[in-house]
Design an enzyme around this catalytic site. Structure first.
Site, mmCIF file in Angstrom:
data_model
loop_
_atom_site.group_PDB
_atom_site.id
_atom_site.type_symbol
_atom_site.label_atom_id
_atom_site.label_comp_id
_atom_site.label_asym_id
_atom_site.label_seq_id
_atom_site.Cartn_x
_atom_site.Cartn_y
_atom_site.Cartn_z
ATOM 1 N N CYS A 1 -11.037 -11.091 18.195
ATOM 2 C CA CYS A 1 -10.879 -9.628 18.309
ATOM 3 C C CYS A 1 -12.119 -9.006 18.942
ATOM 4 O O CYS A 1 -13.244 -9.262 18.513
ATOM 5 C CB CYS A 1 -10.656 -9.037 16.911
ATOM 6 S SG CYS A 1 -10.564 -7.245 16.927
ATOM 7 N N TYR B 1 -6.029 10.422 4.497
ATOM 8 C CA TYR B 1 -4.652 10.692 4.074
ATOM 9 C C TYR B 1 -4.697 11.597 2.842
ATOM 10 O O TYR B 1 -5.765 12.000 2.385
ATOM 11 C CB TYR B 1 -3.902 9.363 3.852
ATOM 12 C CG TYR B 1 -3.663 8.669 5.165
ATOM 13 C CD1 TYR B 1 -2.612 9.057 5.989
ATOM 14 C CD2 TYR B 1 -4.535 7.685 5.627
ATOM 15 C CE1 TYR B 1 -2.414 8.468 7.236
ATOM 16 C CE2 TYR B 1 -4.343 7.085 6.863
ATOM 17 C CZ TYR B 1 -3.281 7.488 7.661
ATOM 18 O OH TYR B 1 -3.100 6.910 8.897
ATOM 19 N N GLN C 1 0.847 -1.196 0.000
ATOM 20 C CA GLN C 1 0.000 0.000 0.000
ATOM 21 C C GLN C 1 0.884 1.247 0.000
ATOM 22 O O GLN C 1 1.714 1.433 0.888
ATOM 23 C CB GLN C 1 -0.911 0.036 1.228
ATOM 24 C CG GLN C 1 -1.911 1.191 1.137
ATOM 25 C CD GLN C 1 -2.781 1.343 2.377
ATOM 26 O OE1 GLN C 1 -2.281 1.495 3.485
ATOM 27 N NE2 GLN C 1 -4.092 1.333 2.178
HETATM 28 C C1 LIG Z 1 -3.547 -1.007 13.949
HETATM 29 C C2 LIG Z 1 -4.212 -0.637 12.649
HETATM 30 C C3 LIG Z 1 -3.444 -0.191 11.584
HETATM 31 C C4 LIG Z 1 -4.069 0.142 10.364
HETATM 32 N N1 LIG Z 1 -3.295 0.541 9.318
HETATM 33 C C5 LIG Z 1 -3.871 0.810 8.122
HETATM 34 C C6 LIG Z 1 -3.065 1.133 6.999
HETATM 35 O O1 LIG Z 1 -1.832 1.150 7.049
HETATM 36 N N2 LIG Z 1 -3.712 1.418 5.841
HETATM 37 C C7 LIG Z 1 -5.072 1.362 5.727
HETATM 38 O O2 LIG Z 1 -5.602 1.595 4.651
HETATM 39 N N3 LIG Z 1 -5.854 1.028 6.772
HETATM 40 C C8 LIG Z 1 -5.280 0.739 7.956
HETATM 41 N N4 LIG Z 1 -6.062 0.351 9.004
HETATM 42 C C9 LIG Z 1 -7.511 0.183 8.787
HETATM 43 C C10 LIG Z 1 -7.815 -1.267 8.400
HETATM 44 O O3 LIG Z 1 -7.186 -1.653 7.192
HETATM 45 C C11 LIG Z 1 -9.328 -1.517 8.227
HETATM 46 O O4 LIG Z 1 -9.803 -0.705 7.174
HETATM 47 C C12 LIG Z 1 -10.131 -1.245 9.515
HETATM 48 O O5 LIG Z 1 -9.399 -1.660 10.651
HETATM 49 C C13 LIG Z 1 -11.476 -1.974 9.529
HETATM 50 O O6 LIG Z 1 -11.312 -3.355 9.365
HETATM 51 P P1 LIG Z 1 -11.349 -4.416 10.605
HETATM 52 O O7 LIG Z 1 -12.667 -4.237 11.293
HETATM 53 O O8 LIG Z 1 -11.211 -5.746 9.940
HETATM 54 O O9 LIG Z 1 -10.221 -4.082 11.502
HETATM 55 C C14 LIG Z 1 -5.465 0.029 10.221
HETATM 56 C C15 LIG Z 1 -6.222 -0.415 11.318
HETATM 57 C C16 LIG Z 1 -5.617 -0.758 12.509
HETATM 58 C C17 LIG Z 1 -6.455 -1.271 13.648
#
Ligand SMILES: Cc1cc2nc3c(=O)[nH]c(=O)nc-3n(C[C@H](O)[C@H](O)[C@H](O)COP(=O)(O)O)c2cc1C
Length: 359
Positions: A340, A168, A99
């Site tokens: 989680c 971003y 990414q």
């Molecule tokens: C610790 C952490 C780091 C993340 N880093 C990124 C990232 O680098 N780029 C991004 O697009 N989203 C990032 N996200 C967002 C996740 O990719 C995702 O969109 C969001 O957590 C929802 O999905 P989930 O419910 O499966 O966690 C991050 C989320 C968390 C919790």
């Protein structure tokens, strides 16, 4: 009917199932963002986990714009370390997309560059001040994305994903509240999406017709006023699809919105899959593959979305922080939901970890 556990071609990448690890900032590089054993070990665990496709955490394309321990790709000296990562992933039979990000003014800690943003609007919370990016700088930044993607290709990544979501730099261009420009990069959604299309074209030119280029984008910013609306997001996504992007990952939310991308306390099934309807509506209208992210915790819910909507793949982030081998567990027949609890304590400047794992 589509099945979760079947081989597919997702935007030019052959993968073993429809489950994706969504980009997850690692913060495990060394003090200059170079590869470390800690990072490789973390990916090694993910590799054993039967995840169809891995997407790395946001990786910096312009020097000094991101926290020092985040992964970086702004010069050739990073290629060797990144190659170790792609070799590791490929030797385990997995696929990996990097990414690419520019943080703009959404930075934590003291900026190591003079922050710019679409229109120089001060950050809420961090109060980081920025100035309006000039057209000359936009041209340079577009080249930087192309150069970063070419390094990614040389390092062996299966593709790149432009980070166009979550506030971003590129996401800010799409958001009228942050983008108040009067030139060809502001105003209509066609103008606000222009910089992303230019970055796409530059990557395409440098990396070739067959190189997979994905984008992660908000379906909606969830602001009462001035946010990217679903209507405008759909228009932008249609433009991206027509331009040739190979896959679209649908997310949503910015820090000052009613919802963020990383919603807390996903407990009931009804809390899960919180971008499902947006992604389905988008997937109905475009032929480009659509990935949906946000709140998936139960295999049943993943299956329901794959089998009953037009969405091609489902992405998870937090469930793989606590349990990198979640998909393997599901495949082996233990279909209990992810462990989680969406407490969001995995955000840790010393490296993304689950506090319940004590690693
Ligand atoms: C610790 C952490 C780091 C993340 N880093 C990124 C990232 O680098 N780029 C991004 O697009 N989203 C990032 N996200 C967002 C996740 O990719 C995702 O969109 C969001 O957590 C929802 O999905 P989930 O419910 O499966 O966690 C991050 C989320 C968390 C919790």
């Amino acid at each position: 009917m589509k099945k979760v556990f079947e081989k597919i071609n997702l935007g030019g990448i052959e993968i073993n199932n429809r489950i994706v690890r969504s980009a997850t900032a690692e913060l495990m590089g060394d003090s200059n963002g170079y590869m470390t054993d800690r990072l490789l070990n973390m990916y090694s665990e993910l590799c054993d986990g039967n995840i169809g496709l891995l997407i790395t955490g946001l990786t910096e394309v312009v020097e000094g714009t991101a926290t020092h321990t985040l992964m970086k790709i702004h010069d050739d000296s990073y290629i060797e370390g990144l190659k170790k990562l792609t070799d590791l992933v490929h030797s385990n039979g997995n696929k990996i997309v990097v990414q690419l990000v520019h943080h703009g003014s959404q930075i934590s800690g003291r900026p190591r560059y003079e922050p710019y943003s679409p229109s120089g609007i001060e950050e809420e919370g961090s109060r980081v001040k920025s100035r309006e990016i000039t057209k000359e700088e936009i041209k340079k930044l577009v080249e930087d994305f192309g150069d970063g993607a070419l390094r990614a290709k040389k390092a062996g990544f299966d593709g790149v994903q432009i980070h166009g979501a979550h506030g971003y730099f590129f996401s800010r261009f799409l958001t009228p509240y942050y983008n108040r420009r009067n030139d060809e990069y502001g105003g209509s959604i066609e103008n606000r999406a222009r910089i992303i299309l230019e970055a796409y074209e530059n990557i395409r030119k440098k990396c070739g017709e067959d190189f997979p280029i994905f984008i992660k984008i908000n379906a909606c910013d969830f602001l009462d006023e001035g946010g990217l609306t679903f209507e405008d997001s759909k228009k932008a996504i249609k433009m991206f699809s027509e331009a040739g992007f190979n896959a679209i990952e649908v997310s949503g939310g910015i820090k000052i919105g009613k919802h963020t991308a990383v919603r807390p306390a996903i407990r009931a099934r009804e809390d899960e899959a919180y971008h499902r309807e947006y992604a389905n509506e988008i997937a109905k209208e475009i032929s480009t593959p659509v990935i949906v992210v946000g709140g998936f915790r139960n295999l049943d819910v993943v299956k329901e979305v794959i089998e009953n909507t037009h969405v091609d793949a489902v992405a998870l982030c937090r469930p793989f922080i606590i349990e990198p081998k979640l998909v393997t567990r599901w495949l082996e027949g233990d279909t209990q939901k992810s462990k989680c609890i969406s407490c969001n304590k995995c955000f840790n400047p010393r490296g993304t970890i689950c506090i319940f794992n004590k690693k």
